[in-house]
Design a protein around this motif. Structure first.
Motif: not given
Length: 112
Positions: A45-56
């Protein structure tokens, strides 16, 4: 004793080639810096961590959640649950480690 020495000498190349991994615990500021606007690759799997506090998170399908730093821990929330789960973190080069309250470990590498 001589047989033990010969056996150890046969293992020497493997021991010399073994990588020593040192995991350094991260402070809250370091967790923030390690994850903000970064993408991690897990085993499957992979995961992105947005500066907005959202994560995908994606393990075959997109799953949106929230992330934040609380004290010296990474915390995440995955709707529809309103509960936050927090993890200690450590880093070794381009690898990061999430450490759960029960001692469970998840390792990832930077994908960006």
């Amino acid at each position: 004793m001589r047989l033990v020495w010969i056996a150890l000498m046969g293992l020497w190349p493997a021991l010399a080639a073994a990588e020593t991994v040192v995991w350094m615990p991260l402070t809250g500021d370091e967790v923030q810096q390690a994850l903000t606007d970064r993408k991690l690759q897990y085993d499957s799997a992979w995961q992105e961590f947005r500066a907005s506090g959202r994560t995908l998170y994606n393990a075959g399908a997109d799953s949106w959640g929230y992330w934040r730093v609380q004290g010296d821990q990474y915390c995440s929330q995955w709707p529809p649950s309103d509960l936050w789960a927090c993890y200690g973190m450590a880093r070794s080069g381009d690898r990061v480690r999430f450490i759960g309250a029960g001692g469970d470990i998840t390792d990832a590498t930077y994908a960006d």
